[in-house]
Structure formats: C-alpha cells, structure tokens
Design a protein around this motif. Structure first.
Motif, PDB file in Angstrom:
ATOM      1  N   GLU A 103     -50.887 -62.408 -25.773  1.00  0.00           N
ATOM      2  CA  GLU A 103     -49.700 -61.618 -25.383  1.00  0.00           C
ATOM      3  C   GLU A 103     -50.181 -60.193 -25.241  1.00  0.00           C
ATOM      4  O   GLU A 103     -50.549 -59.573 -26.231  1.00  0.00           O
ATOM      5  N   ILE A 104     -50.259 -59.711 -24.012  1.00  0.00           N
ATOM      6  CA  ILE A 104     -50.855 -58.385 -23.792  1.00  0.00           C
ATOM      7  C   ILE A 104     -50.120 -57.573 -22.739  1.00  0.00           C
ATOM      8  O   ILE A 104     -49.283 -58.086 -22.003  1.00  0.00           O
ATOM      9  N   GLU A 105     -50.467 -56.300 -22.695  1.00  0.00           N
ATOM     10  CA  GLU A 105     -49.911 -55.367 -21.708  1.00  0.00           C
ATOM     11  C   GLU A 105     -50.390 -55.743 -20.301  1.00  0.00           C
ATOM     12  O   GLU A 105     -51.410 -56.398 -20.131  1.00  0.00           O
ATOM     13  N   VAL A 106     -49.640 -55.293 -19.307  1.00  0.00           N
ATOM     14  CA  VAL A 106     -49.926 -55.636 -17.907  1.00  0.00           C
ATOM     15  C   VAL A 106     -51.319 -55.172 -17.469  1.00  0.00           C
ATOM     16  O   VAL A 106     -52.072 -55.923 -16.847  1.00  0.00           O
ATOM     17  N   GLN A 107     -51.640 -53.930 -17.835  1.00  0.00           N
ATOM     18  CA  GLN A 107     -52.943 -53.369 -17.465  1.00  0.00           C
ATOM     19  C   GLN A 107     -54.083 -54.280 -17.953  1.00  0.00           C
ATOM     20  O   GLN A 107     -55.010 -54.587 -17.206  1.00  0.00           O
ATOM     21  N   GLY A 108     -53.970 -54.710 -19.213  1.00  0.00           N
ATOM     22  CA  GLY A 108     -54.979 -55.584 -19.801  1.00  0.00           C
ATOM     23  C   GLY A 108     -54.994 -56.958 -19.143  1.00  0.00           C
ATOM     24  O   GLY A 108     -56.056 -57.533 -18.888  1.00  0.00           O
ATOM     25  N   ALA A 109     -53.811 -57.482 -18.853  1.00  0.00           N
ATOM     26  CA  ALA A 109     -53.714 -58.811 -18.229  1.00  0.00           C
ATOM     27  C   ALA A 109     -54.447 -58.831 -16.892  1.00  0.00           C
ATOM     28  O   ALA A 109     -55.126 -59.798 -16.547  1.00  0.00           O
ATOM     29  N   MET A 110     -54.331 -57.735 -16.152  1.00  0.00           N
ATOM     30  CA  MET A 110     -54.991 -57.679 -14.844  1.00  0.00           C
ATOM     31  C   MET A 110     -56.519 -57.698 -14.984  1.00  0.00           C
ATOM     32  O   MET A 110     -57.221 -58.242 -14.150  1.00  0.00           O
ATOM     33  N   LYS A 111     -57.006 -57.117 -16.090  1.00  0.00           N
ATOM     34  CA  LYS A 111     -58.456 -57.147 -16.332  1.00  0.00           C
ATOM     35  C   LYS A 111     -58.905 -58.549 -16.735  1.00  0.00           C
ATOM     36  O   LYS A 111     -59.985 -58.998 -16.360  1.00  0.00           O
ATOM     37  N   VAL A 112     -58.064 -59.240 -17.521  1.00  0.00           N
ATOM     38  CA  VAL A 112     -58.379 -60.623 -17.911  1.00  0.00           C
ATOM     39  C   VAL A 112     -58.395 -61.521 -16.668  1.00  0.00           C
ATOM     40  O   VAL A 112     -59.252 -62.386 -16.506  1.00  0.00           O
ATOM     41  N   GLU A 114     -59.288 -60.754 -13.730  1.00  0.00           N
ATOM     42  CA  GLU A 114     -60.574 -60.581 -13.030  1.00  0.00           C
ATOM     43  C   GLU A 114     -61.685 -61.403 -13.674  1.00  0.00           C
ATOM     44  O   GLU A 114     -62.472 -62.035 -12.987  1.00  0.00           O
ATOM     45  N   LYS A 115     -61.704 -61.411 -15.017  1.00  0.00           N
ATOM     46  CA  LYS A 115     -62.786 -62.095 -15.727  1.00  0.00           C
ATOM     47  C   LYS A 115     -62.554 -63.577 -15.893  1.00  0.00           C
ATOM     48  O   LYS A 115     -63.499 -64.358 -15.949  1.00  0.00           O
ATOM     49  N   MET A 116     -61.276 -63.993 -16.041  1.00  0.00           N
ATOM     50  CA  MET A 116     -60.961 -65.403 -16.242  1.00  0.00           C
ATOM     51  C   MET A 116     -59.824 -65.807 -15.305  1.00  0.00           C
ATOM     52  O   MET A 116     -58.698 -66.059 -15.742  1.00  0.00           O
ATOM     53  N   PRO A 117     -60.129 -65.904 -13.990  1.00  0.00           N
ATOM     54  CA  PRO A 117     -59.066 -66.159 -13.011  1.00  0.00           C
ATOM     55  C   PRO A 117     -58.400 -67.530 -13.186  1.00  0.00           C
ATOM     56  O   PRO A 117     -57.310 -67.756 -12.664  1.00  0.00           O
ATOM     57  N   GLU A 118     -59.061 -68.441 -13.906  1.00  0.00           N
ATOM     58  CA  GLU A 118     -58.507 -69.788 -14.101  1.00  0.00           C
ATOM     59  C   GLU A 118     -57.403 -69.818 -15.160  1.00  0.00           C
ATOM     60  O   GLU A 118     -56.761 -70.854 -15.362  1.00  0.00           O
ATOM     61  N   GLY A 119     -57.155 -68.680 -15.832  1.00  0.00           N
ATOM     62  CA  GLY A 119     -56.086 -68.618 -16.831  1.00  0.00           C
ATOM     63  C   GLY A 119     -54.710 -68.806 -16.200  1.00  0.00           C
ATOM     64  O   GLY A 119     -54.546 -68.728 -14.980  1.00  0.00           O
ATOM     65  N   VAL A 120     -53.714 -69.063 -17.046  1.00  0.00           N
ATOM     66  CA  VAL A 120     -52.330 -69.220 -16.585  1.00  0.00           C
ATOM     67  C   VAL A 120     -51.602 -67.923 -16.923  1.00  0.00           C
ATOM     68  O   VAL A 120     -51.420 -67.610 -18.102  1.00  0.00           O
TER      69      VAL A 120
END
Lengths: 211, 211
Positions: A103-112, A114-120
């Motif tokens: 559960e994270i902020e939008v800015q952080g989610a966008m970085k995740v 990039e690194k793990m595009p297969e996430g939901v």
C-alpha cells in the motif's frame, strides 16, 4: 501454490482516499492470504498507528542510509517526508508462491510499475474530489495550506490513474475490500498463470493411453 | 451503465466440459445481469433442451442460408453439425451498455476473438482429461467412435487455451459459476472503462474552485 510465483499487488491512490483503512480491513478479513509489505517513512506517527505494523517510522538520517545502501524497491519524498518499500522480503515471498500486498503513494507505485510491470496495480479513487477534500479536512492532522497542497497533488495523482490496471472507488469500505479481493482472485485465473500446468496434464493423459 | 459499452463475454471449452450447465446456473442466479446470445445449430435436440432457449435448432438448409446471407458473427462445423452465432442482437445489446454472454465451441470462439478481440474470453477446462472422458461417456449420447473423436478434438481444443484470457476449472459447478461472475465484475473495474468518466469529474471540481 508453490509451483507458480506469487502476485505483487499494489494498492495506491491519492492521500486521504482511505488506502490504510481498506488495507487494514483486507488483512482483518483474510489474515493469512497475503503478505503485507510494510513501508518505511519519516513522517510523524498518527494516533492509533503502531511502529512496525502500519509503517516503520524512522528518522531522516536512517532513511537516507537505506537510499545510499540501495535496499529499497522504491522511495519518494512527499509533502516533505520520505516513504519507501524495503526490497528483500518482497522477492523472497513472491518466489515462495505467496502474494505480496503493497500500500503506497502514487509516486512510489509508478516507480514499482517500472521495475515490476507484471504486478497488479489498483488505484483507489475517491467518490469525488469534494469528498476527498472533506476527508482530509476531517482527519484534522493537516493545516489549511497542507490541505490545499494535497488537493493539487491529488489532481496530479488522479492523472496517473491510466497507468494502473484497475480502479476501485472507495465509496463504501466493505465494497472496496470486496472488489480488491475479487481483482486478486481473478488475476489468479489468468491463462498465463495456469497454461503450463494444464498442458502438462494433457501430455500425461495421452502418454498413458499409448502405454 | 449506458455511457460505456457492454462487455462481450465468451464462455468456451471442450465438448463435454459442462459449458451448458455452467451457463444455465449463471443465468438462474443472475437472470437480468447479462443478455444471453442464443446460438443456432443443426445438431439433434437432446432431452430437456428447448428450441429458442438452449439453441435455435435449424436444418442444414436453413443454416447454409444464414452463411450465404452473412448474418452470423461466426460459425463452425463440429462433428458433422453446424454451430453459429447470429450477429444483429449482439452489437445492439453491447451498444446499449449491457453485457452479452456467448457460450460457444472453441473453433467458433477463436473466430470471435479475431473479430472482437476486446471481448473477455473464458476457457472452461475439465479437472482432468480422464474426468472429461468419463463425462462424455456418462452423457450416453455419443457412440464409442464419436467419444474417441471428441477426446482427440479436446486435446486440440485445450491447445487453444493460450488464446483465451482466463481459465476456469469446472470441478464444482457452483465454484465455476462464482469464478465466471467474479471475472466479469473485475473486468468492469479495468482502468480503460472508467478513466474518462473520472477525469471529467476532476475537471469539473477544479473548474468550480475557480468560478
């Protein structure tokens, strides 16, 4: 379960939308379904929050140490505070076949992303911006100037919505929880996750017919 | 609902897997949720089936008339019988914002995928091929040579699974029904379906602040 990797589930959305409340309700309902990845932050602990449960509350100096050591999946500075996701446990949990819940902020989610595009990626949206403003104001933790800053930020964050997979509108917490659970269960039914297993079974059946 | 188009939901899978039973249970549970698109077929009516409810049972001559007039979304010949999907009602229902539910053979589903790739394609799989063989045999409607033909066909059909979006294993009918309903509800939460609506609301909020 252990023959397929777990899913990385990212719940995010503008500040004040109720991410924490929805996440708590999901874990109260299904305490063993997902592994919750606890974020680290430098922001002040709010009433009712527990260190090591809601967040790891750390000093600016400690946080800057994590950045220097490169032990975070992502981090972001938000309204003068750092928020970040420790990496080590996530990869280990996914490999063991369990789902990890962030559960994270939008800015952080966008970085995740990039690194793990297969996430939901699930965007928790307010029923309306006026409702969001009301929630932030009622929380009573922010000064008027911070509220205005948060609303401008919310606008930018909602613009990021299109980079997510799903939108859940947090009008009613129970309904939002049901929808998040439903999304995760549905993601487990995607063809790519089961195709190899089923093809193996077919091969075996026709093998046995021949034997 | 009427500001977004409905979803085309395609339930398919090998002969004998229980597509008809699952579809019936879905419609018994939620009679008004989806509009069912009734297929036309030249195969013999089975006991308990009703013309115009389970299928439109037509003669070979009539069916070949539909083909000539190009009034089918797809059609296929399967174990010497035609199966096909009348087009007109589907497009009209989707445009009105309602979901359309198709239950068709694998060959036909693959043709629908080509024409309407935005549809939601669900593959209903047997728990195992031995179980599928048992079900086809117990149905008692097919001769031994037809059963062998169906099993070979099933192998080819399961190879088509990777062109679908989701796999539901029909071990227990109620569970399969729940999973199909869950998939459809989740598809309605996809970002692309709601992004324009929410961005409109944001624009309005900041517009009002300025006024």
């Amino acid at each position: 379960m252990s023959d397929t990797k777990g899913l990385l589930i990212v719940l995010s959305g503008p500040s004040g939308v109720g991410k924490g409340t929805v996440r708590e309700a999901i874990f109260k309902e299904n305490p063993y379904h997902y592994v919750y990845s606890i974020s680290a932050t430098t922001r002040q602990m709010r009433e009712g929050e527990v260190d090591g449960v809601d967040y790891y509350f750390v000093s600016r100096e400690e946080f800057e140490g994590y950045i220097a050591d490169n032990t975070l999946l992502e981090y972001a500075e938000y309204v003068n505070n750092y928020y970040g996701t420790p990496l080590a446990m996530i990869q280990k949990t996914l490999d063991s076949g369990k789902d990890v819940f962030l559960e994270i902020e939008v800015q952080g989610a966008m970085k995740v992303r990039e690194k793990m595009p297969e996430g939901v990626f699930i965007f928790l949206a307010p029923p309306s911006l006026s409702e969001l403003e009301k929630r932030i104001t009622n929380r009573g933790t922010d000064s008027e100037s911070v509220i205005i800053e948060r609303m401008q930020k919310a606008r930018e964050e909602i613009d990021m919505m299109q980079h997510y997979d799903y939108v859940v509108i947090n009008e009613d917490v129970n309904r939002a929880v049901d929808q998040v659970n439903m999304i995760i269960q549905t993601e487990h039914l995607k063809v790519d996750r089961v195709v190899d297993k089923i093809k193996g079974q077919i091969h075996q059946y026709f093998q046995e017919e021949i034997d």
